[in-house]
Design an enzyme around this catalytic site. Structure first.
Site, mmCIF file in Angstrom:
data_model
loop_
_atom_site.group_PDB
_atom_site.id
_atom_site.type_symbol
_atom_site.label_atom_id
_atom_site.label_comp_id
_atom_site.label_asym_id
_atom_site.label_seq_id
_atom_site.Cartn_x
_atom_site.Cartn_y
_atom_site.Cartn_z
ATOM 1 N N LYS A 22 0.837 -1.206 0.000
ATOM 2 C CA LYS A 22 0.000 0.000 0.000
ATOM 3 C C LYS A 22 0.872 1.257 0.000
ATOM 4 O O LYS A 22 0.643 2.186 -0.773
ATOM 5 C CB LYS A 22 -0.899 0.006 1.257
ATOM 6 C CG LYS A 22 -1.536 1.348 1.557
ATOM 7 C CD LYS A 22 -2.408 1.312 2.801
ATOM 8 C CE LYS A 22 -1.702 1.533 4.104
ATOM 9 N NZ LYS A 22 -1.305 2.908 4.431
ATOM 10 N N ASN A 23 1.863 1.271 0.880
ATOM 11 C CA ASN A 23 2.633 2.500 1.061
ATOM 12 C C ASN A 23 3.612 2.776 -0.081
ATOM 13 O O ASN A 23 4.214 3.849 -0.135
ATOM 14 C CB ASN A 23 3.337 2.495 2.421
ATOM 15 C CG ASN A 23 2.330 2.635 3.550
ATOM 16 O OD1 ASN A 23 1.156 2.955 3.308
ATOM 17 N ND2 ASN A 23 2.762 2.377 4.781
ATOM 18 N N CYS A 119 -6.065 11.116 11.695
ATOM 19 C CA CYS A 119 -5.732 9.732 11.965
ATOM 20 C C CYS A 119 -5.577 9.548 13.457
ATOM 21 O O CYS A 119 -5.033 10.426 14.120
ATOM 22 C CB CYS A 119 -4.432 9.423 11.244
ATOM 23 S SG CYS A 119 -3.930 7.748 11.390
ATOM 24 N N ARG A 124 0.335 13.476 13.117
ATOM 25 C CA ARG A 124 0.537 13.438 11.659
ATOM 26 C C ARG A 124 0.574 14.855 11.079
ATOM 27 O O ARG A 124 -0.255 15.233 10.245
ATOM 28 C CB ARG A 124 -0.554 12.632 10.947
ATOM 29 C CG ARG A 124 -0.934 11.321 11.567
ATOM 30 C CD ARG A 124 0.070 10.223 11.411
ATOM 31 N NE ARG A 124 0.461 9.830 10.082
ATOM 32 C CZ ARG A 124 -0.131 8.898 9.358
ATOM 33 N NH1 ARG A 124 -1.199 8.318 9.814
ATOM 34 N NH2 ARG A 124 0.354 8.543 8.192
ATOM 35 N N ASP A 310 4.951 0.402 12.001
ATOM 36 C CA ASP A 310 3.778 -0.299 11.479
ATOM 37 C C ASP A 310 3.727 -1.768 11.898
ATOM 38 O O ASP A 310 2.697 -2.413 11.753
ATOM 39 C CB ASP A 310 3.731 -0.187 9.944
ATOM 40 C CG ASP A 310 3.542 1.257 9.502
ATOM 41 O OD1 ASP A 310 2.819 1.991 10.182
ATOM 42 O OD2 ASP A 310 4.141 1.655 8.485
ATOM 43 N N ARG A 403 -8.440 -1.226 4.577
ATOM 44 C CA ARG A 403 -7.695 -0.158 3.900
ATOM 45 C C ARG A 403 -6.336 -0.641 3.405
ATOM 46 O O ARG A 403 -5.796 -0.103 2.440
ATOM 47 C CB ARG A 403 -7.475 1.027 4.853
ATOM 48 C CG ARG A 403 -8.731 1.819 5.098
ATOM 49 C CD ARG A 403 -8.463 2.961 6.022
ATOM 50 N NE ARG A 403 -7.384 3.799 5.490
ATOM 51 C CZ ARG A 403 -7.000 4.938 6.015
ATOM 52 N NH1 ARG A 403 -7.605 5.390 7.098
ATOM 53 N NH2 ARG A 403 -6.028 5.626 5.477
#
Ligand code: EPU
Length: 423
Positions: A22-23, A119, A124, A310, A403
């Site tokens: 994803k990233n 978030c 962030r 993460d 997600r």
């Protein structure tokens, strides 16, 4: 409201194939906005963050063709409708929409978007991005409800940029912008995660020259006319790490395919120290049932090549199964230990000392109950906890998990997990 229902206690067995990251996909898809030529992407993960980003592209007049069953997406940004973008509410859905600033500012000299979504994991801040662009010569016209930059200079105001933090999306956003400038610039204290690397390699094949890929210092010689091409999204190391933990805590025996070991060295270290039993194969990781698992003195998150924030919450679940006192020090985010309260509900023994530090006293028997996902990675951690809990676990707020984890319960079920998605 959908949720996952899990009957814990089943060892996982079999093979799992890791999808694209994803990233990496998010910044790479955004980099396609730099050119009017066609950009084709392979190995694109079928997750909701990608679908939302592509919906945004379509809404602003970019041509998108997606076949996520085949993992391919083609983007052609012949036009970008700045007016539509300005008021597009979808942008607020996630933070990654900030990654549109770099390419659109470079291409159109202006970019205005509604404030990207907040978030729960921490502040962030946007300042790394905005300070970067303004140092290069952009004008910041942002209001509380939007981010608005303009850039109409012939030359960069400062071709040398020192980031205040080695921000992942900050590095990507600024590098994407600099790749489209007809001059040479340098960026210091850059993030060096594999997904940053993948984005830089894409920019290089579009025509920019970039030195220092994989390091914290980049030298970028850009060019105004960048070309399209075909780009492959690299595999997701965070998924590989999550599945590895799933195998270990369930006393399972699984082989995880499409693994880039270089991305995971900082994960393998603590894994070895707790006594996990695994071996690195060619492009794959084999996890065997572990012997006795023992506590870890300290698990400290850091920018790459340190231990990824993460993977902190999945690892936290593993630590509940390790004998003795372990300590977690989450250095990046202010709010990424909340999942530990959910584990406490399941019977884990935990002392949260402050927003960044906690102690975990193992080994605990976890008991199934209703727990919620607080963010994407914490959500995955909740599923891991459910896999080893006695009885039934209900994981709510699973939209977070969707997600970033492609078919997570379905994939776990192929490994033998008793998990189902309840609509
Ligand atoms: N930070 C520091 N010191 C540093 C670098 C960062 O304290 O040297 C702090 C920053 O203040 C910031 C936080 O750490 O608040 C996060 O840093 P960063 O700016 O790098 O985060 P990001 O670019 O917004 C990306 C990923 C996140 C991932 C972080 C950290 C994307 C789209 N998002 O966010 O991914 O947690 O980097 O690696 O790439 C996720 O996938 O679940 C996710 C949240």
């Amino acid at each position: 409201m959908s949720y996952f229902e899990i009957q814990g206690g089943v060892p996982l067995n079999g093979d799992v194939h890791i999808s694209g990251a994803k990233n990496a996909a998010l910044p790479m898809l955004c980099a396609a906005l730099l050119t009017a030529e066609k950009c084709t992407f392979e190995n694109v993960p079928d997750i909701s963050d990608i679908q939302v980003l592509l919906d945004i592209f379509e809404a602003i007049g970019v041509s998108v063709s997606r076949d996520l069953d085949k993992k391919t997406v083609t983007i052609q940004a012949k036009t970008i409708d700045l007016n539509k973008l300005k008021t597009l509410h979808k942008v607020k859905k996630f933070r990654a929409s900030i990654l549109m600033l770099g390419p659109i500012l470079a291409r159109k000299g202006e970019c205005s978007i509604m404030q990207p979504g907040g978030c729960v994991i921490g502040a962030r801040p946007n300042h790394i991005h905005i300070d970067g662009f303004t140092t290069l010569g952009a004008k910041d016209k942002s209001q509380p409800e939007n981010l608005h930059l303009t850039y109409n200079r012939k030359k960069l105001q400062n071709p040398r940029l020192l980031l205040s933090e080695a921000s992942v999306t900050g590095t990507e956003n600024l590098a994407i912008f600099l790749a489209a400038q007809n001059e040479t610039s340098e960026m210091y204290f850059c993030a060096a995660e594999m997904h940053v690397r993948a984005t830089l390699e894409m920019l290089q094949s579009m025509g920019a020259q970039i030195e220092g890929i994989g390091s914290h210092h980049l030298k970028i010689t850009g060019q105004k006319e960048l070309s399209g091409g075909t780009f492959t999204i690299p595999p997701d190391g965070l998924l590989a790490g999550t599945y590895a933990i799933a195998g270990i805590i369930t006393n399972g025996d699984i082989t995880i395919h499409n693994v880039n070991h270089k991305e995971l060295y900082s994960f393998y270290g603590p894994l070895k120290r707790v006594g996990a039993n695994f071996e690195m194969l060619d492009n794959a990781l084999h996890v065997h049932p572990p012997h006795d698992l023992k506590a870890l003195k300290k698990l400290q998150t850091a920018i790459f090549p340190g231990f990824s924030t993460d993977l902190q919450s999945p690892f936290g679940v593993l630590l509940t199964q390790c004998e003795g006192k372990s300590m977690i020090f989450e250095t990046l985010f202010e709010n990424r230990l909340i999942y530990l309260y959910e584990l406490e509900k399941m019977g884990a023994k935990i002392a949260i000392m402050n927003a960044h530090q906690a102690q975990i006293f193992g080994k605990s028997t976890l008991k199934g109950t209703e727990i919620q996902s607080w963010d994407l990675r914490a959500g995955a951690a909740m599923v891991l906890a459910g896999l080893i809990a006695e009885g039934t676990t209900k994981v709510t707020n699973i939209n977070y998990i969707d997600r970033g984890y492609e078919n997570f319960p379905e994939t776990l079920a192929t490994l033998g997990a008793k998990i189902r998605r309840v609509q």
